[in-house]
Design a protein around this motif. Structure first.
Motif, PDB file in Angstrom:
ATOM      1  N   GLN A  87       0.801  -1.153   0.006  1.00 53.54           N
ATOM      2  CA  GLN A  87      -0.158   0.001  -0.113  1.00 53.54           C
ATOM      3  C   GLN A  87       0.797   1.038   0.029  1.00 53.54           C
ATOM      4  O   GLN A  87       1.891   1.219   0.473  1.00 53.54           O
ATOM      5  N   ILE A  88       0.442   2.418  -0.407  1.00 53.76           N
ATOM      6  CA  ILE A  88       0.859   3.474  -0.648  1.00 53.76           C
ATOM      7  C   ILE A  88       0.559   4.735   0.223  1.00 53.76           C
ATOM      8  O   ILE A  88      -0.776   4.786   0.162  1.00 53.76           O
ATOM      9  N   TYR A  89       1.392   5.386   0.745  1.00 52.56           N
ATOM     10  CA  TYR A  89       0.862   6.301   1.792  1.00 52.56           C
ATOM     11  C   TYR A  89       1.802   7.571   1.302  1.00 52.56           C
ATOM     12  O   TYR A  89       2.737   7.704   1.091  1.00 52.56           O
ATOM     13  N   LEU A  90       0.914   8.906   1.764  1.00 57.29           N
ATOM     14  CA  LEU A  90       1.493  10.177   1.604  1.00 57.29           C
ATOM     15  C   LEU A  90       1.807  11.024   2.944  1.00 57.29           C
ATOM     16  O   LEU A  90       0.691  10.902   3.916  1.00 57.29           O
ATOM     17  N   ILE A  91       2.831  11.375   3.110  1.00 56.16           N
ATOM     18  CA  ILE A  91       3.034  12.340   4.467  1.00 56.16           C
ATOM     19  C   ILE A  91       3.170  13.620   4.022  1.00 56.16           C
ATOM     20  O   ILE A  91       4.085  13.998   3.184  1.00 56.16           O
ATOM     21  N   GLU A  92       2.103  14.472   4.633  1.00 59.64           N
ATOM     22  CA  GLU A  92       2.199  15.864   4.402  1.00 59.64           C
ATOM     23  C   GLU A  92       3.612  16.736   5.013  1.00 59.64           C
ATOM     24  O   GLU A  92       3.236  17.291   5.992  1.00 59.64           O
ATOM     25  N   SER A  93       4.631  16.413   4.488  1.00 60.94           N
ATOM     26  CA  SER A  93       6.035  17.154   4.949  1.00 60.94           C
ATOM     27  C   SER A  93       6.721  17.621   3.923  1.00 60.94           C
ATOM     28  O   SER A  93       6.821  16.923   2.955  1.00 60.94           O
ATOM     29  N   ASP A  94       7.246  18.865   3.969  1.00 63.62           N
ATOM     30  CA  ASP A  94       8.139  19.443   3.064  1.00 63.62           C
ATOM     31  C   ASP A  94       9.501  18.870   2.650  1.00 63.62           C
ATOM     32  O   ASP A  94       9.976  18.785   1.910  1.00 63.62           O
ATOM     33  N   GLN A  95       9.615  18.172   4.196  1.00 63.02           N
ATOM     34  CA  GLN A  95      10.980  17.507   4.055  1.00 63.02           C
ATOM     35  C   GLN A  95      11.080  16.231   3.204  1.00 63.02           C
ATOM     36  O   GLN A  95      10.244  15.220   3.592  1.00 63.02           O
ATOM     37  N   PRO A  96      11.964  15.944   2.216  1.00 66.08           N
ATOM     38  CA  PRO A  96      12.153  14.779   1.426  1.00 66.08           C
ATOM     39  C   PRO A  96      12.288  13.574   2.235  1.00 66.08           C
ATOM     40  O   PRO A  96      13.479  13.467   2.980  1.00 66.08           O
ATOM     41  N   ASN A  97      11.616  12.551   2.132  1.00 66.33           N
ATOM     42  CA  ASN A  97      11.960  11.404   3.070  1.00 66.33           C
ATOM     43  C   ASN A  97      10.928  10.428   2.847  1.00 66.33           C
ATOM     44  O   ASN A  97       9.929  10.463   2.313  1.00 66.33           O
ATOM     45  N   ALA A  98      11.102   9.113   3.308  1.00 65.65           N
ATOM     46  CA  ALA A  98      10.281   8.105   3.035  1.00 65.65           C
ATOM     47  C   ALA A  98      10.741   6.873   4.029  1.00 65.65           C
ATOM     48  O   ALA A  98      11.742   6.672   4.646  1.00 65.65           O
ATOM     49  N   PHE A  99       9.498   5.990   4.234  1.00 67.97           N
ATOM     50  CA  PHE A  99       9.877   4.853   5.329  1.00 67.97           C
ATOM     51  C   PHE A  99       9.005   3.589   4.742  1.00 67.97           C
ATOM     52  O   PHE A  99       7.981   3.901   4.086  1.00 67.97           O
ATOM     53  N   ALA A 100       9.335   2.458   5.021  1.00 67.16           N
ATOM     54  CA  ALA A 100       8.554   1.347   5.046  1.00 67.16           C
ATOM     55  C   ALA A 100       7.977   0.664   6.354  1.00 67.16           C
ATOM     56  O   ALA A 100       8.847   0.927   7.292  1.00 67.16           O
ATOM     57  N   THR A 101       6.763   0.012   6.360  1.00 69.87           N
ATOM     58  CA  THR A 101       6.494  -0.538   7.630  1.00 69.87           C
ATOM     59  C   THR A 101       5.514  -2.068   7.082  1.00 69.87           C
ATOM     60  O   THR A 101       5.236  -1.878   6.056  1.00 69.87           O
ATOM     61  N   GLY A 102       5.153  -2.576   8.282  1.00 66.73           N
ATOM     62  CA  GLY A 102       4.483  -3.923   7.924  1.00 66.73           C
ATOM     63  C   GLY A 102       5.229  -4.931   8.580  1.00 66.73           C
ATOM     64  O   GLY A 102       6.116  -5.137   8.538  1.00 66.73           O
ATOM     65  N   ARG A 103       4.520  -6.066   8.632  1.00 69.10           N
ATOM     66  CA  ARG A 103       4.957  -7.486   9.474  1.00 69.10           C
ATOM     67  C   ARG A 103       5.434  -8.320   8.574  1.00 69.10           C
ATOM     68  O   ARG A 103       6.263  -8.971   8.782  1.00 69.10           O
ATOM     69  N   ASN A 104       5.102  -8.211   7.156  1.00 73.42           N
ATOM     70  CA  ASN A 104       5.458  -9.180   6.130  1.00 73.42           C
ATOM     71  C   ASN A 104       5.456  -8.343   5.022  1.00 73.42           C
ATOM     72  O   ASN A 104       4.653  -7.512   4.628  1.00 73.42           O
ATOM     73  N   PRO A 105       5.724  -9.240   3.948  1.00 75.67           N
ATOM     74  CA  PRO A 105       5.629  -8.483   2.575  1.00 75.67           C
ATOM     75  C   PRO A 105       4.076  -8.375   2.206  1.00 75.67           C
ATOM     76  O   PRO A 105       3.686  -7.491   1.193  1.00 75.67           O
ATOM     77  N   GLU A 106       3.276  -9.407   2.704  1.00 77.82           N
ATOM     78  CA  GLU A 106       1.964  -9.335   2.205  1.00 77.82           C
ATOM     79  C   GLU A 106       0.999  -8.227   2.980  1.00 77.82           C
ATOM     80  O   GLU A 106       0.056  -7.789   2.597  1.00 77.82           O
ATOM     81  N   ASN A 107       1.530  -7.777   4.251  1.00 77.07           N
ATOM     82  CA  ASN A 107       0.772  -6.855   4.691  1.00 77.07           C
ATOM     83  C   ASN A 107       1.973  -5.325   5.080  1.00 77.07           C
ATOM     84  O   ASN A 107       2.295  -5.380   6.133  1.00 77.07           O
ATOM     85  N   ALA A 108       2.346  -5.061   3.902  1.00 75.59           N
ATOM     86  CA  ALA A 108       3.304  -3.929   4.011  1.00 75.59           C
ATOM     87  C   ALA A 108       2.634  -2.706   3.581  1.00 75.59           C
ATOM     88  O   ALA A 108       1.869  -2.438   2.541  1.00 75.59           O
TER      89      ALA A 108
END
Length: 333
Positions: A87-108
């Motif tokens: 799934q893809i999410y957007l963070i409303e922040s002007d600082q360029p950055n990114a992260f991933a989360t989730g317990r496994n590839p099927e739920n990430a």
């Protein structure tokens, strides 16, 4: 294999620290209670890590209609990585950055900031997304969440120990030993958290570069993000500093003292490793077809990254929709 063993050992150290503080506060009974608490917290983190992190960073889900280019990019790179598209999410922040989360590839999930889309070119965003997909494929997202949970729990339990264990004359190691334990344990937990994160970041850089076939793009992205992170604050990361290690670049780098206990490797070292990888790849490109379509375009003199970068726009968020009800421009504004 070596990194997996090292990570397992460091997680065991964190659990041991948690149990040690429990022993200081309540003897053997306290130690067993601390172990039970650690198991329960890890179980909770296992099932809810993605929801917790995304909520704390105020990340909002993006539909395909809002951001078709980003969805297509993630789907293509996920196929290259051999994992389901997260799934893809957007963070409303002007600082360029990114992260991933989730317990496994099927739920990430992968979360990117509006600043990342505004300030990086198409192939650089590819490199960042691939880095996060590498974390998902290696299940680093679960490891890092558990690490953060344990480190936070150790600090919380240490504060509790200052009021109870340190005043208890019957403490197994005495009042002075109790005070030393509750001061040293959180610092030790932070150092372990740093070690786990640094091991995983180097590996994700390498794996992410292999997914895109373009190490140089990721190197440029890291350099740009690091420079902007020193100048632009990330409000959500500052509210939850314990989650800073999950970002591709430390989002707290702009304030004095934030780098004293950095959870990320030195950016110059990461860039140097990627550029060395790019040189090795360049030597082998004469004998094999490049894996990245962007590399192929560059070799033929028709690089696509510049045109795509010029047309890359930030998806509209709920706040934008409230400010402007005119939808004639489409979801990309």
């Amino acid at each position: 294999m070596v990194n997996a063993i090292r990570t397992t050992f460091l997680l065991a150290v964190l659990t041991g620290l948690f149990m040690a503080i429990g022993f200081v506060i309540g003897g053997r009974g306290g130690m067993m209670l601390a172990l039970l608490m650690a198991l329960m917290m890890n179980m909770f983190s296992f099932w809810n890590s993605d929801k917790i992190v995304l909520r704390m960073q105020n990340a909002k889900a993006i539909s395909f209609q809002q951001s078709p280019d980003l969805h297509e990019m993630v789907a293509r790179l996920s196929q290259n990585a051999g994992i389901p598209s997260p799934q893809i999410y957007l963070i409303e922040s002007d600082q360029p950055n990114a992260f991933a989360t989730g317990r496994n590839p099927e739920n990430a999930a992968v979360a990117v900031s509006t600043g990342l889309i505004k300030r990086l070119s198409y192939d650089e965003i590819e490199g960042v997304v691939a880095h996060e997909l590498a974390h998902i494929r290696s299940r680093d997202t679960l490891t890092m969440t558990i690490t953060a949970t344990l480190a936070g729990a150790i600090s919380m339990l240490a504060q509790f120990g200052l009021f109870f264990g340190a005043r208890n004359s019957n403490s197994p190691i005495g009042p002075i030993g109790s005070i030393l334990m509750v001061i040293v344990a959180p610092i030790a937990a932070l150092l372990v958290q740093m070690a786990v994160s640094r091991v995983r970041e180097y590996e994700a850089d390498r794996d992410g570069a292999e997914i895109t076939g373009n190490p140089e793009a990721l190197a440029r992205a890291l350099d740009k993000i690091a420079n902007h992170a020193k100048q632009i604050s990330n409000v959500y990361a500052r509210r939850s500093p314990g989650m800073a290690h999950m970002y591709i670049i430390n989002p707290l780098a702009g304030k004095r003292g934030d780098n004293w206990f950095s959870t990320h490797p030195n950016v110059k070292n990461r860039v140097a490793a990627l550029m060395e990888m790019a040189k090795e790849q360049q030597l082998s490109q004469n004998e094999s077809w490049p894996r990245s379509r962007h590399n192929a375009a560059q070799q033929t003199g028709h690089a696509q990254s510049a045109p795509r970068s010029a047309g890359w726009r930030v998806p509209k968020t709920a706040r934008d929709q409230r400010d402007n009800n005119d939808t004639s421009k489409g979801p990309w504004g």
